[in-house]
Design a protein around this motif. Sequence first.
Motif, PDB file in Angstrom:
ATOM      1  N   THR A 137      36.077  35.024  29.298  1.00 51.13           N
ATOM      2  CA  THR A 137      37.238  34.293  28.967  1.00 51.13           C
ATOM      3  C   THR A 137      38.403  35.120  28.434  1.00 51.13           C
ATOM      4  OG1 THR A 137      35.679  32.763  28.181  1.00 51.13           O
ATOM      5  CG2 THR A 137      37.541  32.410  27.315  1.00 51.13           C
ATOM      6  N   MET A 138      38.027  36.158  27.446  1.00 51.13           N
ATOM      7  CA  MET A 138      38.801  37.282  27.126  1.00 51.13           C
ATOM      8  C   MET A 138      39.665  37.977  28.277  1.00 51.13           C
ATOM      9  SD  MET A 138      37.278  38.991  23.826  1.00 51.13           S
ATOM     10  CE  MET A 138      36.998  40.490  24.771  1.00 51.13           C
ATOM     11  N   GLU A 139      39.003  38.360  29.232  1.00 52.96           N
ATOM     12  CA  GLU A 139      39.578  38.731  30.496  1.00 52.96           C
ATOM     13  C   GLU A 139      40.664  37.754  31.144  1.00 52.96           C
ATOM     14  OE1 GLU A 139      36.734  40.413  33.122  1.00 52.96           O
ATOM     15  OE2 GLU A 139      36.171  42.067  31.818  1.00 52.96           O
ATOM     16  N   LEU A 140      40.405  36.541  31.362  1.00 56.68           N
ATOM     17  CA  LEU A 140      41.034  35.639  31.846  1.00 56.68           C
ATOM     18  C   LEU A 140      42.412  35.270  31.115  1.00 56.68           C
ATOM     19  CD1 LEU A 140      38.353  32.992  33.102  1.00 56.68           C
ATOM     20  CD2 LEU A 140      39.624  34.348  34.346  1.00 56.68           C
ATOM     21  N   LYS A 178      48.383  36.200  30.244  1.00 58.92           N
ATOM     22  CA  LYS A 178      49.334  36.584  29.578  1.00 58.92           C
ATOM     23  C   LYS A 178      50.288  37.674  30.270  1.00 58.92           C
ATOM     24  CE  LYS A 178      47.386  35.875  25.005  1.00 58.92           C
ATOM     25  NZ  LYS A 178      47.114  36.480  23.889  1.00 58.92           N
ATOM     26  N   ILE A 179      49.951  38.039  31.357  1.00 63.16           N
ATOM     27  CA  ILE A 179      50.848  39.280  32.219  1.00 63.16           C
ATOM     28  C   ILE A 179      51.869  38.301  32.567  1.00 63.16           C
ATOM     29  CG2 ILE A 179      50.929  40.354  34.083  1.00 63.16           C
ATOM     30  CD1 ILE A 179      48.067  41.084  33.721  1.00 63.16           C
ATOM     31  N   SER A 188      52.576  36.194  41.048  1.00 64.13           N
ATOM     32  CA  SER A 188      51.686  35.761  41.857  1.00 64.13           C
ATOM     33  C   SER A 188      50.279  35.466  41.313  1.00 64.13           C
ATOM     34  CB  SER A 188      51.579  36.970  42.964  1.00 64.13           C
ATOM     35  OG  SER A 188      50.931  38.230  42.346  1.00 64.13           O
ATOM     36  N   ASN A 189      50.091  36.027  40.132  1.00 61.31           N
ATOM     37  CA  ASN A 189      48.481  35.832  39.616  1.00 61.31           C
ATOM     38  C   ASN A 189      47.521  36.530  40.304  1.00 61.31           C
ATOM     39  OD1 ASN A 189      49.828  34.291  37.532  1.00 61.31           O
ATOM     40  ND2 ASN A 189      49.930  32.296  38.531  1.00 61.31           N
ATOM     41  N   VAL A 190      47.653  37.595  40.685  1.00 55.76           N
ATOM     42  CA  VAL A 190      46.831  38.271  41.675  1.00 55.76           C
ATOM     43  C   VAL A 190      45.428  38.442  40.946  1.00 55.76           C
ATOM     44  CG1 VAL A 190      46.096  40.325  42.893  1.00 55.76           C
ATOM     45  CG2 VAL A 190      48.227  39.011  43.375  1.00 55.76           C
ATOM     46  N   MET A 191      45.474  39.098  39.415  1.00 56.83           N
ATOM     47  CA  MET A 191      44.696  39.412  38.678  1.00 56.83           C
ATOM     48  C   MET A 191      43.843  38.237  38.344  1.00 56.83           C
ATOM     49  SD  MET A 191      44.931  41.501  35.328  1.00 56.83           S
ATOM     50  CE  MET A 191      43.464  42.104  34.352  1.00 56.83           C
ATOM     51  N   TYR A 192      44.411  37.188  37.726  1.00 55.73           N
ATOM     52  CA  TYR A 192      43.593  35.907  37.418  1.00 55.73           C
ATOM     53  C   TYR A 192      42.969  35.180  38.799  1.00 55.73           C
ATOM     54  CZ  TYR A 192      42.856  31.288  35.670  1.00 55.73           C
ATOM     55  OH  TYR A 192      42.428  30.237  34.719  1.00 55.73           O
ATOM     56  N   ASP A 193      43.617  35.542  39.975  1.00 53.88           N
ATOM     57  CA  ASP A 193      42.817  34.887  41.084  1.00 53.88           C
ATOM     58  C   ASP A 193      41.618  35.661  41.419  1.00 53.88           C
ATOM     59  OD1 ASP A 193      44.716  32.915  41.445  1.00 53.88           O
ATOM     60  OD2 ASP A 193      45.762  33.913  42.977  1.00 53.88           O
ATOM     61  N   ARG A 241      39.400  32.904  43.004  1.00 52.08           N
ATOM     62  CA  ARG A 241      40.427  32.248  44.058  1.00 52.08           C
ATOM     63  C   ARG A 241      40.960  32.995  45.194  1.00 52.08           C
ATOM     64  NH1 ARG A 241      42.124  28.379  45.358  1.00 52.08           N
ATOM     65  NH2 ARG A 241      44.285  28.276  44.723  1.00 52.08           N
ATOM     66  N   ASP A 242      40.730  34.395  45.222  1.00 55.03           N
ATOM     67  CA  ASP A 242      41.403  35.196  46.148  1.00 55.03           C
ATOM     68  C   ASP A 242      40.422  35.103  47.278  1.00 55.03           C
ATOM     69  OD1 ASP A 242      39.348  36.413  44.979  1.00 55.03           O
ATOM     70  OD2 ASP A 242      39.761  38.397  45.443  1.00 55.03           O
ATOM     71  N   LEU A 243      39.132  34.388  47.284  1.00 55.88           N
ATOM     72  CA  LEU A 243      38.414  34.272  48.360  1.00 55.88           C
ATOM     73  C   LEU A 243      38.660  32.941  49.171  1.00 55.88           C
ATOM     74  CD1 LEU A 243      35.159  35.878  46.830  1.00 55.88           C
ATOM     75  CD2 LEU A 243      36.859  36.816  48.486  1.00 55.88           C
ATOM     76  N   GLU A 244      39.177  32.037  48.566  1.00 58.48           N
ATOM     77  CA  GLU A 244      39.518  30.659  49.336  1.00 58.48           C
ATOM     78  C   GLU A 244      40.801  30.520  49.521  1.00 58.48           C
ATOM     79  OE1 GLU A 244      38.904  28.071  45.803  1.00 58.48           O
ATOM     80  OE2 GLU A 244      36.716  28.820  45.530  1.00 58.48           O
ATOM     81  N   ILE A 245      40.897  29.551  50.472  1.00 62.98           N
ATOM     82  CA  ILE A 245      42.400  29.100  50.922  1.00 62.98           C
ATOM     83  C   ILE A 245      42.340  27.512  50.901  1.00 62.98           C
ATOM     84  CG2 ILE A 245      43.849  29.037  53.112  1.00 62.98           C
ATOM     85  CD1 ILE A 245      42.599  31.544  54.247  1.00 62.98           C
TER      86      ILE A 245
END
Length: 141
Positions: A80-83, A88-89, A98-103, A108-112
Amino acid sequence: MSFALPSVKPKPSLPESFDIHEGSLGVPDLMTNGLASARCSVDASHPVALSELNYRKNVDKMNMTVLRNTQGLHAPLRITMELKSAQKIGRLPFLQSSNVMYDVLTGRDLEIGPEDIFNTPEFLEISGQPHAMVERSLGLL
């Protein structure tokens, strides 16, 4: 045997009252109130529709509960802290994140999904002068 998992079954929800604005003839006055207002007030949604709207939240809650039961409280707290730190970035106000880190953290980066296909940056309706947008976000304008 219960693992204290949240329920996955959809629960039907109906509004307490149907706000139908009727005209002089006893039918909904769509010209004044709009088509969407009549549909939302009359049409009860399907029980699975509510479950599908909250699918991602339910899966995350269930994963955190399984983590808490198997690894202890530290694992869901750390994730939760990491999310929260990934959310906040920020970027400059005129650039979309692009929210790459959050995905990556949520998987979510593995889903389309449809939002990946139909939500491309070239179709965004955000336009403006970059200097004016930055000054507005800083409270100078």
